[in-house]
Design a protein around this motif. Structure first.
Motif, PDB file in Angstrom:
ATOM      1  N   TYR A   8       0.811  -1.411   0.168  1.00 50.11           N
ATOM      2  CA  TYR A   8      -0.011   0.055   0.090  1.00 50.11           C
ATOM      3  C   TYR A   8       0.972   1.305  -0.004  1.00 50.11           C
ATOM      4  CZ  TYR A   8      -4.033  -3.290   0.927  1.00 50.11           C
ATOM      5  OH  TYR A   8      -4.851  -4.099   0.921  1.00 50.11           O
ATOM      6  N   LYS A   9       2.051   1.066   0.799  1.00 51.66           N
ATOM      7  CA  LYS A   9       2.919   2.397   0.716  1.00 51.66           C
ATOM      8  C   LYS A   9       3.337   2.579  -0.631  1.00 51.66           C
ATOM      9  CE  LYS A   9       4.564   2.183   5.401  1.00 51.66           C
ATOM     10  NZ  LYS A   9       5.789   1.898   6.215  1.00 51.66           N
ATOM     11  N   ILE A  12       0.602   4.418  -2.581  1.00 55.55           N
ATOM     12  CA  ILE A  12       0.530   5.735  -2.367  1.00 55.55           C
ATOM     13  C   ILE A  12       1.612   6.510  -2.962  1.00 55.55           C
ATOM     14  CG2 ILE A  12       0.573   7.213  -0.429  1.00 55.55           C
ATOM     15  CD1 ILE A  12      -0.834   5.036   1.269  1.00 55.55           C
ATOM     16  N   ALA A  19      -7.018   7.463  -2.169  1.00 51.11           N
ATOM     17  CA  ALA A  19      -7.597   7.281  -0.797  1.00 51.11           C
ATOM     18  C   ALA A  19      -7.932   5.852  -0.531  1.00 51.11           C
ATOM     19  CB  ALA A  19      -9.060   7.941  -0.750  1.00 51.11           C
ATOM     20  N   TYR A  22      -5.073   4.356   1.236  1.00 49.57           N
ATOM     21  CA  TYR A  22      -4.889   4.775   2.640  1.00 49.57           C
ATOM     22  C   TYR A  22      -5.712   3.914   3.754  1.00 49.57           C
ATOM     23  CZ  TYR A  22      -1.826   8.632   1.701  1.00 49.57           C
ATOM     24  OH  TYR A  22      -0.554   9.468   1.293  1.00 49.57           O
ATOM     25  N   ASN A  23      -7.100   3.839   3.049  1.00 50.46           N
ATOM     26  CA  ASN A  23      -7.959   3.023   4.138  1.00 50.46           C
ATOM     27  C   ASN A  23      -7.518   1.623   3.994  1.00 50.46           C
ATOM     28  OD1 ASN A  23     -10.843   2.462   5.128  1.00 50.46           O
ATOM     29  ND2 ASN A  23     -10.786   1.139   3.114  1.00 50.46           N
ATOM     30  N   GLY A  26      -4.905   1.289   6.543  1.00 51.51           N
ATOM     31  CA  GLY A  26      -5.512   1.524   7.788  1.00 51.51           C
ATOM     32  C   GLY A  26      -5.863   0.168   8.344  1.00 51.51           C
ATOM     33  N   VAL A  41      -3.819   6.968   9.063  1.00 48.51           N
ATOM     34  CA  VAL A  41      -4.141   6.694   7.833  1.00 48.51           C
ATOM     35  C   VAL A  41      -5.386   6.889   7.175  1.00 48.51           C
ATOM     36  CG1 VAL A  41      -1.690   5.620   7.141  1.00 48.51           C
ATOM     37  CG2 VAL A  41      -3.830   4.355   7.814  1.00 48.51           C
ATOM     38  N   TYR A  42      -6.481   6.655   8.348  1.00 51.88           N
ATOM     39  CA  TYR A  42      -7.743   6.730   7.697  1.00 51.88           C
ATOM     40  C   TYR A  42      -8.155   8.170   7.779  1.00 51.88           C
ATOM     41  CZ  TYR A  42      -8.782   1.991   9.217  1.00 51.88           C
ATOM     42  OH  TYR A  42      -8.841   0.326   9.123  1.00 51.88           O
ATOM     43  N   LYS A  44      -6.167  10.664   6.692  1.00 51.89           N
ATOM     44  CA  LYS A  44      -5.507  10.777   5.535  1.00 51.89           C
ATOM     45  C   LYS A  44      -6.368  10.459   4.542  1.00 51.89           C
ATOM     46  CE  LYS A  44      -2.489  12.352   2.559  1.00 51.89           C
ATOM     47  NZ  LYS A  44      -2.290  13.965   2.534  1.00 51.89           N
ATOM     48  N   ALA A  45      -7.179   9.163   4.509  1.00 51.47           N
ATOM     49  CA  ALA A  45      -8.263   8.723   3.275  1.00 51.47           C
ATOM     50  C   ALA A  45      -9.093   9.779   3.402  1.00 51.47           C
ATOM     51  CB  ALA A  45      -8.573   7.582   3.479  1.00 51.47           C
TER      52      ALA A  45
END
Length: 222
Positions: A8-9, A12, A19, A22-23, A26, A41-42, A44-45
């Protein structure tokens, strides 16, 4: 889980405005018990997608785990405003009400979920749990029976019903209920424990100790 977080990183880094990445990260952090990082991170989403109901719901789950009940309620209410027909959110709000000691509010919102989906067995289970806490034992059993009418394989309903039958000193009926739970879910640790305790309470020592033996063997991975 660590590999998922790294993936996921990477997503991103390629698309900083993604978004959903990020979810999902999380969720992975939540699974690792890294709640503060998950909250970050939530959020941030949500800063990228303010109408992201799933992120609000996931945020609420983590905040509840952290004991931040008012913040969890706020997150769930935001999710519900975006998905007003999502019955799962109603039950999550009900769980916050329950933790806050607002038992009638918890019952009412679970019943609202049932009004949207009369076959939502989880809501009947939640209502039964709260009625049990309130000492309304017959009503609690009736709620569990409604859950079982919808899903006859709902092991937790049998286990919870066994707990009430035990409270009512209907020990043989409680044993039958625990056994049904275990038949449906053989590794159901709570049901084995309650069955063991009920056997011992009845003076059925061999059967009670056998249930405890099952728990020890399970703990040792045998």
């Amino acid at each position: 889980i660590d590999e998922a977080i790294e993936a996921y990183k990477n997503c991103i880094s390629l698309n900083p405005n993604y978004a959903e990445a990020y979810n999902n990260m999380g969720n992975a952090l939540k699974a690792k018990g890294m709640f503060d990082e998950a909250v970050e991170v939530y959020n941030k989403a949500l800063s990228l997608k303010s109408d992201y109901a799933d992120a609000y719901c996931n945020l609420g789950i983590v905040l509840k785990e952290q004991g931040k009940l008012d913040e969890a309620m706020h997150a769930y209410n935001r999710a519900l405003s975006l998905k007003p027909d999502n019955v799962q959110i109603y039950t999550k709000i009900g769980n916050v009400f329950k933790d806050q000691g607002k038992l009638q509010e918890a019952i009412d919102i679970n019943k609202k979920a049932i009004s949207f989906n009369p076959n939502f067995s989880d809501a009947f289970i939640n209502v039964g749990l709260i009625l049990h806490v309130q000492g309304k034992l017959d009503e609690a059993i009736a709620s569990y029976k409604k859950a079982l009418a919808i899903d006859p394989n709902y092991a937790e309903a049998y286990c919870n019903m066994g707990n009430i039958l035990q409270d009512q000193d209907k020990l043989e009926d409680a044993i039958k209920s625990y056994k049904k739970a275990i038949k449906l879910k053989p590794n159901y640790a709570d049901a084995h424990l309650y069955l063991a305790l009920t056997f011992l309470y009845c003076g059925r020592l061999v059967e009670g100790l056998n249930e405890y033996e099952w728990r020890w063997k399970t703990a040792k991975g045998l």
